[in-house]
Design a protein around this motif. Structure first.
Motif, mmCIF file in Angstrom:
data_model
loop_
_atom_site.group_PDB
_atom_site.id
_atom_site.type_symbol
_atom_site.label_atom_id
_atom_site.label_comp_id
_atom_site.label_asym_id
_atom_site.label_seq_id
_atom_site.Cartn_x
_atom_site.Cartn_y
_atom_site.Cartn_z
ATOM 1 N N ALA A 404 0.808 -15.212 31.164
ATOM 2 C CA ALA A 404 -0.510 -15.563 31.542
ATOM 3 C C ALA A 404 -1.250 -16.330 30.350
ATOM 4 C CB ALA A 404 -1.545 -14.251 31.796
ATOM 5 N N VAL A 405 -1.958 -17.532 30.786
ATOM 6 C CA VAL A 405 -2.603 -18.355 29.967
ATOM 7 C C VAL A 405 -4.236 -17.938 30.344
ATOM 8 C CG1 VAL A 405 -3.103 -20.519 29.243
ATOM 9 C CG2 VAL A 405 -0.828 -20.003 30.044
ATOM 10 N N LEU A 406 -4.870 -17.442 29.066
ATOM 11 C CA LEU A 406 -6.261 -16.955 29.193
ATOM 12 C C LEU A 406 -7.195 -18.149 28.453
ATOM 13 C CD1 LEU A 406 -5.981 -13.124 28.632
ATOM 14 C CD2 LEU A 406 -5.349 -14.702 30.792
ATOM 15 N N TYR A 407 -8.643 -18.097 28.972
ATOM 16 C CA TYR A 407 -9.252 -19.093 28.346
ATOM 17 C C TYR A 407 -10.836 -18.692 28.626
ATOM 18 C CZ TYR A 407 -7.754 -21.133 32.795
ATOM 19 O OH TYR A 407 -7.331 -21.274 34.207
ATOM 20 N N ARG A 408 -11.575 -19.328 27.805
ATOM 21 C CA ARG A 408 -13.021 -18.740 27.807
ATOM 22 C C ARG A 408 -13.799 -19.412 29.216
ATOM 23 N NH1 ARG A 408 -17.172 -17.397 29.093
ATOM 24 N NH2 ARG A 408 -18.948 -16.588 27.744
ATOM 25 N N THR A 409 -13.376 -20.778 29.531
ATOM 26 C CA THR A 409 -13.985 -21.537 30.505
ATOM 27 C C THR A 409 -12.996 -22.165 31.302
ATOM 28 O OG1 THR A 409 -14.441 -23.415 29.259
ATOM 29 C CG2 THR A 409 -15.968 -21.725 29.204
ATOM 30 N N ASN A 410 -13.175 -22.413 32.824
ATOM 31 C CA ASN A 410 -12.122 -22.984 33.495
ATOM 32 C C ASN A 410 -11.903 -24.353 32.975
ATOM 33 O OD1 ASN A 410 -11.478 -21.328 35.855
ATOM 34 N ND2 ASN A 410 -13.493 -21.225 36.213
ATOM 35 N N ALA A 411 -12.863 -25.029 32.338
ATOM 36 C CA ALA A 411 -12.569 -26.527 32.009
ATOM 37 C C ALA A 411 -11.357 -26.472 31.127
ATOM 38 C CB ALA A 411 -13.750 -26.991 31.243
ATOM 39 N N LEU A 412 -11.093 -25.686 30.340
ATOM 40 C CA LEU A 412 -9.708 -25.590 29.480
ATOM 41 C C LEU A 412 -8.531 -25.478 30.218
ATOM 42 C CD1 LEU A 412 -11.938 -24.873 27.381
ATOM 43 C CD2 LEU A 412 -10.320 -23.646 26.156
ATOM 44 N N SER A 413 -8.565 -25.337 31.513
ATOM 45 C CA SER A 413 -7.312 -25.241 32.371
ATOM 46 C C SER A 413 -6.506 -26.688 32.541
ATOM 47 C CB SER A 413 -7.491 -24.646 33.641
ATOM 48 O OG SER A 413 -8.007 -25.662 34.425
ATOM 49 N N ARG A 414 -7.436 -27.806 32.318
ATOM 50 C CA ARG A 414 -6.813 -28.833 32.582
ATOM 51 C C ARG A 414 -5.927 -29.397 31.784
ATOM 52 N NH1 ARG A 414 -6.295 -33.928 30.225
ATOM 53 N NH2 ARG A 414 -8.255 -33.387 29.018
ATOM 54 N N GLY A 415 -5.871 -29.119 30.582
ATOM 55 C CA GLY A 415 -4.609 -29.778 29.774
ATOM 56 C C GLY A 415 -3.439 -28.705 29.823
ATOM 57 N N ILE A 416 -3.602 -27.417 30.074
ATOM 58 C CA ILE A 416 -2.463 -26.441 30.490
ATOM 59 C C ILE A 416 -1.709 -26.892 31.713
ATOM 60 C CG2 ILE A 416 -1.614 -24.069 30.722
ATOM 61 C CD1 ILE A 416 -2.770 -24.885 27.957
ATOM 62 N N GLU A 417 -2.643 -27.116 32.774
ATOM 63 C CA GLU A 417 -2.082 -27.598 34.086
ATOM 64 C C GLU A 417 -1.341 -28.811 33.897
ATOM 65 O OE1 GLU A 417 -4.646 -26.939 37.670
ATOM 66 O OE2 GLU A 417 -6.422 -26.355 36.318
ATOM 67 N N THR A 418 -1.871 -29.755 33.513
ATOM 68 C CA THR A 418 -1.071 -30.952 33.325
ATOM 69 C C THR A 418 0.371 -30.892 32.612
ATOM 70 O OG1 THR A 418 -3.073 -32.470 33.083
ATOM 71 C CG2 THR A 418 -1.169 -33.472 32.509
ATOM 72 N N ALA A 419 0.093 -29.985 31.594
ATOM 73 C CA ALA A 419 1.497 -29.746 30.757
ATOM 74 C C ALA A 419 2.541 -29.213 31.585
ATOM 75 C CB ALA A 419 1.310 -29.162 29.349
ATOM 76 N N LEU A 420 2.067 -28.243 32.508
ATOM 77 C CA LEU A 420 2.897 -27.235 33.317
ATOM 78 C C LEU A 420 3.599 -28.176 34.407
ATOM 79 C CD1 LEU A 420 1.032 -23.978 33.473
ATOM 80 C CD2 LEU A 420 3.205 -24.036 32.402
ATOM 81 N N THR A 421 2.655 -29.023 34.853
ATOM 82 C CA THR A 421 3.043 -29.863 35.962
ATOM 83 C C THR A 421 4.107 -30.833 35.510
ATOM 84 O OG1 THR A 421 1.128 -29.711 37.089
ATOM 85 C CG2 THR A 421 2.258 -31.537 37.713
ATOM 86 N N GLN A 422 3.907 -31.293 34.251
ATOM 87 C CA GLN A 422 4.845 -32.300 33.936
ATOM 88 C C GLN A 422 6.061 -31.731 33.416
ATOM 89 O OE1 GLN A 422 2.287 -34.194 30.905
ATOM 90 N NE2 GLN A 422 2.102 -35.997 32.145
ATOM 91 N N ALA A 423 6.090 -30.239 33.148
ATOM 92 C CA ALA A 423 7.427 -29.402 32.693
ATOM 93 C C ALA A 423 8.092 -29.073 33.904
ATOM 94 C CB ALA A 423 6.937 -28.536 31.850
ATOM 95 N N GLU A 424 7.367 -29.235 35.207
ATOM 96 C CA GLU A 424 8.008 -28.819 36.414
ATOM 97 C C GLU A 424 8.021 -27.158 36.449
ATOM 98 O OE1 GLU A 424 11.827 -30.704 37.132
ATOM 99 O OE2 GLU A 424 10.685 -32.601 37.172
#
Length: 826
Positions: A404-424
């Motif tokens: 699990a990746v946890l963060y304080r606010t939803n806005a911080l998910s953007r970079g993690i989402e992008t990196a996970l998507t690019q890593a398939e």
């Protein structure tokens, strides 16, 4: 040994000593302080089964209260397994469902019929909106959701309409109080209650009708409460009335055991307020009323009290012995979830809270891996490092579903989402919406899509009335019909709305919108007077995004709102701006503006489409906010964005709510079973261009003995394990992200403040070099300055390395002077 004794002994098998004492408790008030992962559900279920098997209570004489239907169902199922028979008759319910069940029987005493309607949150918001409009309130400034939240807080604190009006300190509070009055009258007229009324009305019932109170008190010989640290004043009062000897005496003149402003329910018939608890003669017990049994068992953990924004009152658990001087207190400190290094980190962190019940979590699971703290050059490097570690752990056999990746606010998910998507790598966002599916992000992208392609009727229909500008569905339908009939686009139609047969008011609204769109087309063409287009006519998409939000009034509407959710929406739009800024910096500037915009939209669409391809829940990394993580556990946890202003959140720093933020960090840490990593970025794009960051104060509160040997260096600003700098990304297709060998941490990118600025002490986790200390900055009181997010303001004072600024549109803020990026206004 009798069969009853044998059954009881069987229930006690496998319990540790504190758990056994809680289950065997002879009666009377009992507080169980259940540390994270200490088996509180096991204690609750075994206690219920023990009461039944030993003949102390029948199933129908026990009320067990939880906060979620899922928890209630689990508790009932486990009790059934322990008893080996049906649990029919056992009251296991949420607070609200228990109260609804009582009110279905007793509603007529309060002026309702038994067939009253329960309004859900959407029904409630719609009714608030109608009341605000009837009062002539500006629903852009006084958003229905924000006003509804304030009314909910009044009800959860048992404040009447009259009390809300008395407490109103400004125009917003007065508007809320007036809306509260109208809203309550409408509810009563509709024979309806909202969720908050279910609690408040039951409290009202018990206070006004002592015979009813006595009947339910006698019906439930034992009352058990889960997650007691999350109870609000209304829930506290409900339990008080159900279990205490003399509600009038216990409540005191202000109700709630002497707590401030918790008294006074709303009269159902008139919608008006009445006297606070303890001042109403109807709270007096009946002559001959049976004394309260006081068999109240509450289970909770003050260190996990994180719902103050929902009116939860941590004093309920901290002051339990004040309310019940004869209460027994049992601490469950043995943790069955995490290894000792993780627990040491949690213990060391929470010890810094003043308002707490001290406890020390320990485990028999071994020391385990040391906790890792990593400083990354920027938020992109942070996301790549996390993804690299996810892949490494997956290669070692840890399932993606156990990360699990946890963060304080939803806005911080953007970079993690992008990196996970690019890593398939597949992922799921729990308790939230994937970044590119969030309404405000889709709105902004739809504006860009329509600017790029005026024939895109779907994008047009989405944005034409966002923000609200008085263009209704009928008007939109006529515009689309006229465009289809004439073979033109919606853009052509709005330039001459009268030709589409629109009425005068609609024509005016559409014409105003057309003027905004024309200005945005000038920006796209490179002719914006504020220079949104780059030199030579090259389009900067980030500037176009910001112009869309400014020209349309989208950002202004959110900034004017007092709804906390709108603050999160602004943060998401800032992240979209950052995403566009990254595109501008990294994508080759080829072609005209339309071509540049097309490539940007294509990249966003591909990322969004890849988001939707994940269809294997068992093979997905979980992303969520810390609030949503409560009650869950994973083999590996990554807590990202550990920077002051991010976590703890700047709002909490400004308002002095650091203790709840620290409890939130404690919750995040204790979600991990085997592997725990905490990361911070030296530069992060939060409100526009990347800015220097300083590590979270919570990181320096972690005990060194719990951390691996690399952590102190990473936190001190010294070079680490060779994390590569951010490389160019191709936004026209999805590819894998490169990363350093072994997912190494560190990098020498600047941004760490010196020890004095951070208040570090020798021996703390952050003690180390200060090569990247901020420059000395001294601002004069009264000096006018400008900030990248908060715009213009006036310096109030300097507090050491902190500058206090009163911003014209955002109030007073405390900023670290060396990193605030303030500019003087001359």
């Amino acid at each position: 040994m009798t069969s009853v004794d044998a059954y009881a002994a069987e229930l006690l098998e496998g319990l540790n000593d504190p758990q056994r004492r809680a289950v065997e408790h002879p009666g009377g008030p009992l507080l169980v302080i259940a540390g994270a992962g200490s088996g509180k559900t096991r204690v609750l279920t075994h206690r219920v089964a023990y009461l039944v098997r030993t003949g102390q209570a029948g199933l129908g004489e026990i009320l067990a209260v939880t906060f979620t239907n899922k928890a209630a169902a689990e508790l009932r199922h486990r009790v059934g397994d322990l008893l080996g028979r049906s649990t029919k008759g056992l009251w296991v319910a949420t607070f609200h469902s228990a109260c609804a069940r009582i009110l279905r029987v007793e509603a007529e005493k309060l002026g309702y019929t038994r067939q009253f309607t329960i309004y859900d949150s959407d029904d409630s918001k719609r009714l608030v909106k109608r009341v605000l409009e009837a009062d002539g309130a500006d629903t852009k400034r006084f958003t229905p959701n924000g006003v509804r939240n304030q009314i909910s807080d009044h009800k959860n604190r048992l404040r009447s309409v009259e009390q809300a009006q008395q407490l109103a300190a400004g125009q917003y509070d007065r508007t809320v109080a007036d809306a509260y009055a109208g809203y309550q009258k409408q509810l009563v007229a509709n024979n309806a209650m909202d969720f908050d009324d279910l609690m408040g009305r039951t409290v009202d019932l018990f206070e006004r009708y002592p015979d009813v109170r006595a009947r339910y008190r006698n019906a439930f010989k034992h009352v058990l409460v889960d997650e007691y640290q999350d109870t609000n004043p209304a829930q506290y009062r409900f339990l008080q009335l159900l279990c205490m000897d003399d509600p009038m005496h216990q409540a005191g003149p202000s109700g709630g055991g002497g707590r401030d402003a918790t008294g006074g329910a709303v009269d159902a018939v008139s919608g008006e307020g009445r006297l606070p608890l303890g001042q109403d003669a109807l709270t007096a017990p009946l002559a001959g009323e049976e004394p309260g049994h006081r068999n109240l068992m509450v289970v909770g953990d003050d260190a996990q009290s994180i719902y103050g924004f929902r009116s939860a009152d941590i004093r309920n658990i901290l002051d339990f012995e004040d309310d019940f001087p004869d209460a027994e207190v049992i601490k469950l400190e043995q943790n069955y979830r995490s290894t000792q290094h993780i627990l040491d980190a949690a213990n060391g962190l929470i010890a810094n809270n003043t308002n707490q019940r001290p406890k020390h979590l320990f485990t028999d699971l071994g020391t385990g891996d040391e906790v890792r703290v990593r400083a990354l050059p920027d938020d992109h490097a942070e996301a790549r490092w996390v993804v690299g570690e996810v892949e490494r752990l997956a290669g070692e056999g840890v399932p993606l579903s156990q990360m699990a990746v946890l963060y304080r606010t939803n806005a911080l998910s953007r970079g993690i989402e992008t990196a996970l998507t690019q890593a398939e790598l597949e992922y799921q966002v729990v308790g939230g919406v994937r970044f590119f599916d969030r309404a405000e992000v889709k709105d902004a992208l739809s504006y860009l899509q329509w600017l790029h392609n005026p024939a895109n009727t779907v994008a047009f229909a989405r944005v034409v009335n966002r923000p609200r500008r008085g263009i209704g569905d009928t008007t939109v339908g006529r515009i689309l019909s006229h465009a289809a009939a004439t073979g033109t686009t919606p853009l052509d139609v709005i330039k001459d709305p009268a030709a589409a047969g629109l009425k005068t008011a609609a024509c005016k609204a559409v014409s105003t919108f057309a003027e905004q769109v024309a200005e945005l087309h000038e920006t796209l063409a490179g002719g914006h007077p504020e220079g949104a287009a780059a030199d030579g006519g090259d389009l900067r998409v980030a500037d176009l995004v910001e112009d869309v939000l400014r020209v349309t009034g989208y950002r202004a509407e959110l900034e004017a709102s007092t709804d906390p959710q709108d603050e999160g929406r602004l943060e998401n739009l800032d992240q979209l701006h950052a995403f566009a800024d990254e595109f501008d910096e990294e994508a080759p500037a080829e072609g005209d503006a339309q071509h540049v915009l097309d490539r940007f939209l294509q990249g966003a669409a591909l990322l969004s489409d890849a988001d939707r391809k994940a269809d294997n829940p068992d093979g997905q990394v979980t992303l969520m906010t810390l609030h949503n993580a409560k009650g869950l556990e994973y083999d590996a946890v990554f807590l990202v964005g550990c920077e002051d202003g991010v976590f703890p959140h700047s709002r909490a720093i400004d308002s002095g709510e650091l203790e709840e933020e620290r409890r939130l960090a404690y919750v995040g840490i204790t979600r991990a079973r085997r592997h725990l990593s905490l990361t911070w970025a030296r530069r992060r794009a939060l409100y526009g261009p990347p800015q220097s960051q300083v590590p979270s104060r919570f990181l320096r509160e972690l005990p060194l003995d719990a951390l691996d040997e690399t952590s102190p260096d990473a936190l001190s600003g010294q070079p680490g394990g060779g994390m590569p700098t951010r490389g160019r990304r191709d936004f026209s297709s999805i590819g894998r992200v490169g990363r350093g060998p072994g997912g190494g941490a560190g990098g020498s990118g600047g941004g760490a403040a010196n020890l004095a600025a951070l208040g570090l002490k020798r021996g703390s986790a952050l003690a180390g070099g200060d090569d990247d200390a901020p420059p000395a900055v001294n601002w004069r009181p009264g000096q006018r300055v400008r900030h990248v997010k908060f715009d213009a303001g006036e310096v109030v004072r300097m507090d050491g390395d902190v500058v206090v600024v009163r911003f014209d549109g955002h109030g007073e803020k405390r900023l670290i002077a060396g990193f605030a990026r303030l500019e003087p206004i001359t």
